[in-house]
Design a protein around this motif. Sequence first.
Motif, mmCIF file in Angstrom:
data_model
loop_
_atom_site.group_PDB
_atom_site.id
_atom_site.type_symbol
_atom_site.label_atom_id
_atom_site.label_comp_id
_atom_site.label_asym_id
_atom_site.label_seq_id
_atom_site.Cartn_x
_atom_site.Cartn_y
_atom_site.Cartn_z
ATOM 1 N N LEU A 85 0.715 -1.326 -0.019
ATOM 2 C CA LEU A 85 -0.044 0.036 -0.161
ATOM 3 C C LEU A 85 0.788 1.171 0.045
ATOM 4 O O LEU A 85 1.574 1.428 1.228
ATOM 5 C CB LEU A 85 -0.950 -0.012 1.181
ATOM 6 N N VAL A 86 0.881 2.040 -1.146
ATOM 7 C CA VAL A 86 1.323 3.430 -1.377
ATOM 8 C C VAL A 86 0.362 4.417 -1.475
ATOM 9 O O VAL A 86 -0.648 3.937 -1.930
ATOM 10 C CB VAL A 86 2.439 3.737 -2.091
ATOM 11 N N LEU A 87 0.385 5.601 -1.074
ATOM 12 C CA LEU A 87 -0.400 6.596 -1.282
ATOM 13 C C LEU A 87 0.195 7.460 -2.238
ATOM 14 O O LEU A 87 1.353 7.928 -2.434
ATOM 15 C CB LEU A 87 -0.850 7.455 0.070
ATOM 16 N N THR A 88 -0.609 8.336 -2.937
ATOM 17 C CA THR A 88 -0.494 9.530 -3.881
ATOM 18 C C THR A 88 -0.769 10.847 -3.297
ATOM 19 O O THR A 88 -1.748 10.998 -2.376
ATOM 20 C CB THR A 88 -0.875 9.307 -5.099
ATOM 21 N N CYS A 89 -0.316 11.829 -3.720
ATOM 22 C CA CYS A 89 -0.584 13.294 -3.415
ATOM 23 C C CYS A 89 0.140 14.120 -4.379
ATOM 24 O O CYS A 89 0.360 13.888 -5.372
ATOM 25 C CB CYS A 89 -0.242 13.343 -1.777
ATOM 26 N N GLY A 90 0.131 15.561 -4.142
ATOM 27 C CA GLY A 90 0.425 16.846 -4.776
ATOM 28 C C GLY A 90 -0.554 17.357 -5.638
ATOM 29 O O GLY A 90 -1.516 16.755 -5.862
ATOM 30 N N MET A 91 -0.351 18.568 -5.739
ATOM 31 C CA MET A 91 -1.174 19.547 -6.507
ATOM 32 C C MET A 91 -1.580 18.849 -7.837
ATOM 33 O O MET A 91 -2.729 19.089 -8.275
ATOM 34 C CB MET A 91 -0.787 20.858 -6.514
ATOM 35 N N ASP A 92 -0.591 18.079 -8.381
ATOM 36 C CA ASP A 92 -0.818 17.610 -9.952
ATOM 37 C C ASP A 92 -1.057 16.199 -9.780
ATOM 38 O O ASP A 92 -1.030 15.533 -10.599
ATOM 39 C CB ASP A 92 0.227 18.100 -10.643
ATOM 40 N N GLY A 93 -1.132 15.460 -8.721
ATOM 41 C CA GLY A 93 -1.467 14.218 -8.566
ATOM 42 C C GLY A 93 -0.292 13.450 -8.733
ATOM 43 O O GLY A 93 -0.317 12.162 -9.368
ATOM 44 N N ASN A 94 1.076 13.910 -8.777
ATOM 45 C CA ASN A 94 2.157 13.309 -9.518
ATOM 46 C C ASN A 94 3.236 12.731 -8.258
ATOM 47 O O ASN A 94 4.528 12.826 -8.782
ATOM 48 C CB ASN A 94 2.855 14.239 -10.513
ATOM 49 N N VAL A 95 2.804 12.612 -7.183
ATOM 50 C CA VAL A 95 3.784 12.325 -5.987
ATOM 51 C C VAL A 95 3.464 11.289 -5.285
ATOM 52 O O VAL A 95 2.207 11.039 -4.821
ATOM 53 C CB VAL A 95 3.702 13.455 -5.014
ATOM 54 N N VAL A 96 4.253 10.237 -5.208
ATOM 55 C CA VAL A 96 4.135 9.087 -4.387
ATOM 56 C C VAL A 96 4.524 9.262 -3.046
ATOM 57 O O VAL A 96 5.803 9.610 -2.851
ATOM 58 C CB VAL A 96 4.563 7.529 -4.945
ATOM 59 N N ARG A 97 3.732 9.129 -1.915
ATOM 60 C CA ARG A 97 4.016 9.450 -0.551
ATOM 61 C C ARG A 97 4.442 8.385 0.284
ATOM 62 O O ARG A 97 3.440 7.200 0.128
ATOM 63 C CB ARG A 97 3.290 10.473 0.189
ATOM 64 N N LEU A 98 5.340 8.121 1.037
ATOM 65 C CA LEU A 98 5.769 7.039 1.681
ATOM 66 C C LEU A 98 5.485 7.414 3.509
ATOM 67 O O LEU A 98 6.004 8.534 3.722
ATOM 68 C CB LEU A 98 6.933 6.519 1.530
ATOM 69 N N LEU A 99 4.726 6.774 4.211
ATOM 70 C CA LEU A 99 4.395 7.130 5.391
ATOM 71 C C LEU A 99 4.359 5.783 6.269
ATOM 72 O O LEU A 99 3.352 5.304 6.876
ATOM 73 C CB LEU A 99 3.114 7.864 5.577
ATOM 74 N N PRO A 100 5.540 4.899 6.211
ATOM 75 C CA PRO A 100 5.324 3.572 7.030
ATOM 76 C C PRO A 100 5.298 3.901 8.421
ATOM 77 O O PRO A 100 5.524 4.858 8.985
ATOM 78 C CB PRO A 100 6.627 3.056 6.555
ATOM 79 N N PRO A 101 4.539 2.930 8.983
ATOM 80 C CA PRO A 101 4.576 2.866 10.678
ATOM 81 C C PRO A 101 6.109 2.888 11.058
ATOM 82 O O PRO A 101 6.929 2.238 10.470
ATOM 83 C CB PRO A 101 3.874 1.488 11.082
ATOM 84 N N LEU A 102 6.073 3.752 12.261
ATOM 85 C CA LEU A 102 7.894 3.852 12.578
ATOM 86 C C LEU A 102 8.193 2.610 13.234
ATOM 87 O O LEU A 102 9.277 2.664 13.395
ATOM 88 C CB LEU A 102 7.994 5.280 13.439
ATOM 89 N N VAL A 103 7.214 1.702 13.171
ATOM 90 C CA VAL A 103 7.559 0.472 13.982
ATOM 91 C C VAL A 103 7.918 -0.634 12.997
ATOM 92 O O VAL A 103 8.051 -1.708 13.210
ATOM 93 C CB VAL A 103 6.727 -0.121 15.100
ATOM 94 N N ILE A 104 7.885 -0.335 11.705
ATOM 95 C CA ILE A 104 8.045 -1.353 10.723
ATOM 96 C C ILE A 104 9.389 -1.784 11.016
ATOM 97 O O ILE A 104 10.335 -1.210 11.283
ATOM 98 C CB ILE A 104 7.796 -0.718 9.563
ATOM 99 N N GLY A 105 9.542 -3.241 10.601
ATOM 100 C CA GLY A 105 10.858 -3.753 10.656
ATOM 101 C C GLY A 105 11.627 -3.494 9.288
ATOM 102 O O GLY A 105 11.081 -3.242 8.197
ATOM 103 N N GLU A 106 13.076 -3.570 9.455
ATOM 104 C CA GLU A 106 13.988 -3.203 8.263
ATOM 105 C C GLU A 106 13.564 -4.076 7.238
ATOM 106 O O GLU A 106 13.476 -3.817 5.967
ATOM 107 C CB GLU A 106 15.174 -3.172 8.574
ATOM 108 N N ASP A 107 13.592 -5.325 7.267
ATOM 109 C CA ASP A 107 13.370 -6.325 6.273
ATOM 110 C C ASP A 107 12.333 -6.083 5.563
ATOM 111 O O ASP A 107 12.050 -6.313 4.305
ATOM 112 C CB ASP A 107 13.344 -7.712 6.813
ATOM 113 N N LEU A 108 11.126 -5.927 6.204
ATOM 114 C CA LEU A 108 9.604 -5.746 5.459
ATOM 115 C C LEU A 108 9.699 -4.290 4.927
ATOM 116 O O LEU A 108 8.998 -4.200 3.870
ATOM 117 C CB LEU A 108 8.567 -5.600 6.624
#
Length: 467
Positions: free
Chosen positions: A425-448
């Motif tokens: 699951l990734v999200l998009t944003c931006g005034m032109d809809g041309n940005v992929v934003r990354l907001l992982p839980p800060l507790v996510i493991g490095e391998d995942l």
Amino acid sequence: MDNLDYRLPQRRHLTTGPTEPGPKGEELQARLEASVPRSVTPLWPRYIAEADGGVLVDVDGNSLIDLGSGIAVTTVGAANPAVVDAVGQAAAKFTHTCFMVSPYESYIEVAERLGELTPGDFEKRTALFNSGAEAVENAVKIARSYTGRNGVAVLDCAYHGRTNLTMAMTAKNMPYKSGFGPFASEVYRVPTSYPLRDGLSGPAAAQRTISVLEQQIGAGNLACLVVEPVQGEGGFVVPAPGYLRELARWCREHGVVFVADEIQSGLCRTGAWFACEQEGVEPDLVTIAKGVAGGLPLSAVTGRAEIMDAPHPGGLGGTYGGNPVACAAALAALTEMERLHLSSRAREIEAVVREVLGPLVSVAGAGETRQGETGQGEANPGRGGVAELRGRGGMMALEFVDANSAPSAELTSAVARRCRDAGVLVLTCGMDGNVVRLLPPLVIGEDLLREGLGVLADAIRAEVSLG
């Protein structure tokens, strides 16, 4: 990144087809279409049954990598044991009394904690509400009461909410504003700092903003300037170094309340408790929400005591504001942020993101980006692809352009769709809809995290090669 303990296996596993929900998901989708208006139709027809760490498990048993955190909410995890325990204990005692009628200690404790954590060594006060938009609206009310002025200035590309006033403050028309007017008056939009697009230094960008504030609005008419230290829906734009400091200085000189909207960027997300700290700025008021209560609805305005005390008694509040169960969750979540050193962990996440995705700026042919501690990027034009990797901590973004270096929402959507089809699951944003934003839980493991970023990298390579 240290390994943490998780309740669910931290793995990506698809049991049904990549693009369609399984039988249980299909049943829920049919029920949704028969009972929920299309205006709130979810982005992804994966109906979640459990979540933990960096995974979402849907009703058909698919285990998906979460790089969205419920839009920066599940910072400490979607089922953090300390938060779950605090919620259970609080709910067993009482679920509601309304703080304005019959108060309780947990509200006061949250106010004390936020006063300690927000930037500035001065006396503070905190008022609690339910949502980020409510926090922004109340910050405006407080600033107007304190200054006796009406004007509210916001930046280009801003996002502040979906209520009437905050829609007026939000820049992006679709899907947030179209057809919902008329909007609140006395809201003025001024230029922002967008280094990739304007190429201006912090002081130069600030002077451009200040010139509009002075020439088109007038400091004497302004109650407040509301800024996101790192813009959210507008594209995860990190302002040029010095930009925010100059705006804060101008506000102090002219008696304008400087409001930092830290609803998405606050609470360890960018590698500090609050993003404005990384700019050396001490706001007059800070708006807080999203990750503050581990997933329960709670928001806050924290700021200088003399400003917060300006409204008359009874002028702020609401039936559910500072609900006792949400306050208990917040106290647990804030403690977990400290115990797990999530600011440091956010910086580690940023290092991994830059390692995995940084080379793709060059591979995509849109130029090579050099990144530093400011979160800025330097990009050269190319045949299309990733124009810039930017952000701070666990709030990172990729901006996509076409062969003519124009914003490409089509490429962005295609990349995001490939990721979701692969169970990320990734999200998009931006005034032109041309940005992929990354907001992982800060507790996510490095391998995942690395696995999820690898899927994103493969999606980018695939789509760019098609171009």
